[in-house]
Enzyme design. Sequence first.
Site, mmCIF file in Angstrom:
data_model
loop_
_atom_site.group_PDB
_atom_site.id
_atom_site.type_symbol
_atom_site.label_atom_id
_atom_site.label_comp_id
_atom_site.label_asym_id
_atom_site.label_seq_id
_atom_site.Cartn_x
_atom_site.Cartn_y
_atom_site.Cartn_z
ATOM 1 N N ILE A 189 0.823 -1.230 0.000
ATOM 2 C CA ILE A 189 0.000 0.000 0.000
ATOM 3 C C ILE A 189 0.850 1.271 0.000
ATOM 4 O O ILE A 189 0.317 2.356 -0.188
ATOM 5 C CB ILE A 189 -1.025 0.061 1.160
ATOM 6 C CG1 ILE A 189 -0.356 0.392 2.493
ATOM 7 C CG2 ILE A 189 -1.886 -1.174 1.230
ATOM 8 C CD1 ILE A 189 -1.341 0.964 3.523
ATOM 9 N N LYS A 190 2.162 1.164 0.211
ATOM 10 C CA LYS A 190 2.990 2.370 0.342
ATOM 11 C C LYS A 190 3.236 3.013 -1.034
ATOM 12 O O LYS A 190 2.860 2.459 -2.056
ATOM 13 C CB LYS A 190 4.299 2.031 1.061
ATOM 14 C CG LYS A 190 4.090 1.363 2.430
ATOM 15 C CD LYS A 190 3.389 2.250 3.451
ATOM 16 C CE LYS A 190 2.737 1.483 4.569
ATOM 17 N NZ LYS A 190 3.575 1.026 5.651
ATOM 18 N N ASN A 191 3.909 4.164 -1.051
ATOM 19 C CA ASN A 191 3.998 4.935 -2.313
ATOM 20 C C ASN A 191 4.812 4.243 -3.393
ATOM 21 O O ASN A 191 4.572 4.475 -4.579
ATOM 22 C CB ASN A 191 4.524 6.341 -2.039
ATOM 23 C CG ASN A 191 3.480 7.193 -1.343
ATOM 24 O OD1 ASN A 191 2.820 6.701 -0.421
ATOM 25 N ND2 ASN A 191 3.295 8.419 -1.776
#
Length: 391
Positions: A189-191
Site C-alpha cells: 500500500i505504500k507509495n
Amino acid sequence: MTGPFAKRPDFLPFSRPTIRQVEIDEVVDSLRSGWITTGPKAERFERDFAAYTGFPHALALSSATAGQHIGLLALGLKPGDEVITTPMTWASTVNMIEVAGATPVFVDIHRDTLQIDERQLEAAVTPRTVGIIPVHYAGAPADVDAILAVARRHGLWVFEDAAHGVGCLYKGTHVGCFDRLGVFSFHPIKNITTAEGGVLVTRDDALAHKLKALRFHGLEKQAWNRYAEGGTPQVEIVLPGFKYNFMDLQAALGIHQLASVGEFNERRRALAARYDELLAQVPEVEPLGMPGYEHFHTRHLYVVKVLESAGMTRDEFIAALRARNVGTGIHFRAVHTQPYYAGKYPRWIGALPVAEWVSERLCSIPLFPLMTDDDPAYVVAAIKDVLAHRG
Ligand SMILES: *Cc1c(COP(=O)(O)O)cnc(C)c1O
C-alpha cells in the site's frame, strides 16, 4: 456527478500497487538469472535509493519493521530506556520499542494534521528518555525543527518513521535522516512497493556498518557473493544478527518503482486535490489539515474524519461505503488502545484525548495512482449517498 447515485459494478479498493510490464520483466529476468536472493539488483536499488534521497547509506531490508527492530538495537536501546513516539502509527513502531525491552512513552497529536504534537514533547522527557520516533504521517512531514530542538536539548536520538514518506520533503530536504536514522516501507500500500521491503537511511558510517551485520546473521563482510565466482566461502560472525536481507526479486520491483516515484506521487497529488475540491461540499466528513511549514506531501493516504454531524459511527460509514463498492482503511487505531498496550500501560487510556477521539473517527478513502480521473467523484458521490440515507 449529477442525478441519482448509481452503484458501480466493480469494487474500488482503498489501495492497489502499480505493477507494470517493466517490473514483471525484471522479476522474470532475476528468476531466469539464477540469482534470486540478495545480489547485484539489491545493491543497485540501495545505490539508487541513496542517490534519490541524498543520504550516504541506504540499507534495504525485508521490511520496515525489520529496520525498526535492528535500528533500535543499533542505537543501543535497552530495558529501562524510554522512547517517545506517537500513538497515531502502525503498531510496529511501538512493538519494536517493546521487543527491545524498552518503554514507549506517548505524546498526543494535532487534531488537524494528526502529526505528533511537538509542543508536548518536552514534558514527556524524563531521565530515562533516550530517543524520539516521529512519524511523517500520511506523507506530510512532522515538525522536524521543533522535534530536533527538543532532542538536542536533552541529548536524545531521533529515528524517523518515514514509512509514508518516499518523496516527502521538509523545507526542501528529503525526510528520513535529520538526525541519526530513518526507515521507509515498501509494503504494497505504500507509495512504492517491493511486495514487502524497507530501507534504513543514515549518514553515520559506524552505525551503517553495525546495521549491515545485524541485518544478515552478524556477518562482518557483506558476503552475498560468497557462492559466486571469485567469492570466498568463509564467513565471520561478529555478533548475533538476524535474517532481514532484501532479495533481488524485491529489488527487481523496487528499481523500477523508485524510478517512477515522482510520477506516482504527482498522480496521488492530483487525485487528492480532486478530493479536496469535492469534499469541500461535505462538511460531515473532514479531510486532514496541512502543516503550516514548507513541505512536499506524498499523499500516501487520504484520511477523513467522520464527524458527529454525519449521524453515524465511522464503522457504519465504512460498511455503507463497502455496500457501494468503495474500499476503505483505518490508519490507524491509536496504538495505546490496542489490547496489549492498554493492558500493560493502562495509564495512557484517557491521557491522549485527541488520538482517542480521532482513532474512532478516521477513515482512509481510496487513493492510488491507477485510480481513474472519475474515481474521486464516484467516491464522493457514494459518501453523499451514504449521508443522505443515514438513520
Ligand atoms: C507500514 C508502516 C510501517 C511498517 O512497514 P512494514 O514494511 O510493513 O514493516 C511502520 N510504520 C508506519 C507508520 C507504517 O505505515
